[in-house]
Design a protein around this motif. Sequence first.
Motif, PDB file in Angstrom:
ATOM      1  N   LEU A  54       0.814  -1.218   0.000  1.00 15.46           N
ATOM      2  CA  LEU A  54       0.000   0.000   0.000  1.00 15.46           C
ATOM      3  C   LEU A  54       0.845   1.264   0.000  1.00 15.46           C
ATOM      4  O   LEU A  54       0.356   2.330  -0.356  1.00 15.46           O
ATOM      5  CB  LEU A  54      -0.965  -0.009   1.189  1.00 15.46           C
ATOM      6  CG  LEU A  54      -2.039  -1.095   1.140  1.00 15.46           C
ATOM      7  CD1 LEU A  54      -2.889  -1.061   2.397  1.00 15.46           C
ATOM      8  CD2 LEU A  54      -2.895  -0.981  -0.110  1.00 15.46           C
ATOM      9  N   LEU A  55       2.095   1.141   0.366  1.00 16.61           N
ATOM     10  CA  LEU A  55       3.023   2.269   0.270  1.00 16.61           C
ATOM     11  C   LEU A  55       3.235   2.626  -1.201  1.00 16.61           C
ATOM     12  O   LEU A  55       3.424   3.782  -1.551  1.00 16.61           O
ATOM     13  CB  LEU A  55       4.352   1.886   0.924  1.00 16.61           C
ATOM     14  CG  LEU A  55       5.445   2.927   1.001  1.00 16.61           C
ATOM     15  CD1 LEU A  55       5.016   4.106   1.867  1.00 16.61           C
ATOM     16  CD2 LEU A  55       6.709   2.317   1.574  1.00 16.61           C
ATOM     17  N   GLN A  56       3.152   1.601  -2.064  1.00 14.54           N
ATOM     18  CA  GLN A  56       3.356   1.803  -3.500  1.00 14.54           C
ATOM     19  C   GLN A  56       2.113   2.370  -4.188  1.00 14.54           C
ATOM     20  O   GLN A  56       2.217   3.233  -5.056  1.00 14.54           O
ATOM     21  CB  GLN A  56       3.705   0.470  -4.189  1.00 14.54           C
ATOM     22  CG  GLN A  56       4.768  -0.370  -3.512  1.00 14.54           C
ATOM     23  CD  GLN A  56       6.065   0.367  -3.279  1.00 14.54           C
ATOM     24  OE1 GLN A  56       6.595   0.984  -4.195  1.00 14.54           O
ATOM     25  NE2 GLN A  56       6.560   0.307  -2.062  1.00 14.54           N
ATOM     26  N   LYS A  57       0.920   1.845  -3.758  1.00 16.07           N
ATOM     27  CA  LYS A  57      -0.298   2.187  -4.498  1.00 16.07           C
ATOM     28  C   LYS A  57      -1.540   1.806  -3.702  1.00 16.07           C
ATOM     29  O   LYS A  57      -1.542   0.792  -3.007  1.00 16.07           O
ATOM     30  CB  LYS A  57      -0.287   1.423  -5.825  1.00 16.07           C
ATOM     31  CG  LYS A  57      -1.424   1.696  -6.760  1.00 16.07           C
ATOM     32  CD  LYS A  57      -1.185   0.941  -8.059  1.00 16.07           C
ATOM     33  CE  LYS A  57      -2.294   1.020  -9.048  1.00 16.07           C
ATOM     34  NZ  LYS A  57      -2.816   2.253  -9.454  1.00 16.07           N
ATOM     35  N   ILE A  87      -3.739   2.454  10.771  1.00 13.68           N
ATOM     36  CA  ILE A  87      -2.551   2.323   9.933  1.00 13.68           C
ATOM     37  C   ILE A  87      -2.954   2.391   8.466  1.00 13.68           C
ATOM     38  O   ILE A  87      -2.238   2.946   7.644  1.00 13.68           O
ATOM     39  CB  ILE A  87      -1.795   1.018  10.265  1.00 13.68           C
ATOM     40  CG1 ILE A  87      -1.234   1.114  11.687  1.00 13.68           C
ATOM     41  CG2 ILE A  87      -0.700   0.735   9.247  1.00 13.68           C
ATOM     42  CD1 ILE A  87      -0.595  -0.152  12.198  1.00 13.68           C
ATOM     43  N   VAL A  88      -4.121   1.826   8.149  1.00 11.82           N
ATOM     44  CA  VAL A  88      -4.672   1.944   6.796  1.00 11.82           C
ATOM     45  C   VAL A  88      -6.058   2.577   6.888  1.00 11.82           C
ATOM     46  O   VAL A  88      -6.705   2.565   7.930  1.00 11.82           O
ATOM     47  CB  VAL A  88      -4.754   0.583   6.056  1.00 11.82           C
ATOM     48  CG1 VAL A  88      -3.403  -0.052   5.928  1.00 11.82           C
ATOM     49  CG2 VAL A  88      -5.744  -0.342   6.700  1.00 11.82           C
ATOM     50  N   LYS A  89      -6.466   3.141   5.771  1.00 12.29           N
ATOM     51  CA  LYS A  89      -7.815   3.702   5.674  1.00 12.29           C
ATOM     52  C   LYS A  89      -8.459   3.147   4.420  1.00 12.29           C
ATOM     53  O   LYS A  89      -7.784   2.590   3.549  1.00 12.29           O
ATOM     54  CB  LYS A  89      -7.781   5.222   5.646  1.00 12.29           C
ATOM     55  CG  LYS A  89      -7.050   5.801   4.440  1.00 12.29           C
ATOM     56  CD  LYS A  89      -6.957   7.303   4.509  1.00 12.29           C
ATOM     57  CE  LYS A  89      -6.130   7.832   3.341  1.00 12.29           C
ATOM     58  NZ  LYS A  89      -5.910   9.265   3.442  1.00 12.29           N
ATOM     59  N   ASP A 102      -2.904   5.218   6.093  1.00 12.07           N
ATOM     60  CA  ASP A 102      -3.732   6.245   6.723  1.00 12.07           C
ATOM     61  C   ASP A 102      -3.168   7.649   6.567  1.00 12.07           C
ATOM     62  O   ASP A 102      -3.899   8.580   6.272  1.00 12.07           O
ATOM     63  CB  ASP A 102      -3.941   5.926   8.202  1.00 12.07           C
ATOM     64  CG  ASP A 102      -4.971   6.833   8.828  1.00 12.07           C
ATOM     65  OD1 ASP A 102      -4.573   7.924   9.287  1.00 12.07           O
ATOM     66  OD2 ASP A 102      -6.167   6.486   8.846  1.00 12.07           O
ATOM     67  N   ASP A 103      -1.870   7.812   6.797  1.00 14.38           N
ATOM     68  CA  ASP A 103      -1.279   9.137   6.638  1.00 14.38           C
ATOM     69  C   ASP A 103       0.229   9.028   6.453  1.00 14.38           C
ATOM     70  O   ASP A 103       0.796   7.953   6.461  1.00 14.38           O
ATOM     71  CB  ASP A 103      -1.619  10.064   7.808  1.00 14.38           C
ATOM     72  CG  ASP A 103      -1.106   9.571   9.150  1.00 14.38           C
ATOM     73  OD1 ASP A 103      -0.143   8.789   9.178  1.00 14.38           O
ATOM     74  OD2 ASP A 103      -1.672   9.966  10.180  1.00 14.38           O
ATOM     75  N   GLU A 104       0.850  10.179   6.295  1.00 18.29           N
ATOM     76  CA  GLU A 104       2.281  10.187   6.004  1.00 18.29           C
ATOM     77  C   GLU A 104       3.114   9.750   7.205  1.00 18.29           C
ATOM     78  O   GLU A 104       4.250   9.302   7.035  1.00 18.29           O
ATOM     79  CB  GLU A 104       2.680  11.555   5.444  1.00 18.29           C
ATOM     80  CG  GLU A 104       3.464  12.428   6.306  1.00 18.29           C
ATOM     81  CD  GLU A 104       3.821  13.754   5.636  1.00 18.29           C
ATOM     82  OE1 GLU A 104       4.715  14.397   6.174  1.00 18.29           O
ATOM     83  OE2 GLU A 104       3.236  14.133   4.618  1.00 18.29           O
TER      84      GLU A 104
END
Length: 120
Positions: A54-57, A87-89, A102-104
């Motif tokens: 998810l960091l990629q896309k 951690i994820v949305k 979720d955020d930077e």
Amino acid sequence: MEKVLQEQCDETCEGTSQIDDLKESLIPEATAAGLADVFKALGDPTRVKIIYTLLQKELCVHDLTLVLEMGQSAISHQLRYLRNLRIVKRRKVGKTVFYSLDDEHIEQIFVQMLQHVKHV
């Protein structure tokens, strides 16, 4: 042995006022528990792979199952866990749900830890 450790401690320890200052500035228990939960989430290889992907896309559950070669049930379970920890949305488009980090802050923590692990 205890006496020797106590003597060494007396010679090198900070004064009582500095200890009191450190106690007062200690993070609250709820904050410490929340931080520990985030690191606990990073303690699972499947969740690490999900976060890295998810960091990629931004992806839907189906695409994550294809990338990670896992069942939808297992991926959904891990995403729910990560979502509960913020951690994820998710973002819903029609019937499809897309997941992203979720955020930077999460991105920064993950990238920093990845660089640390790869550092020789």
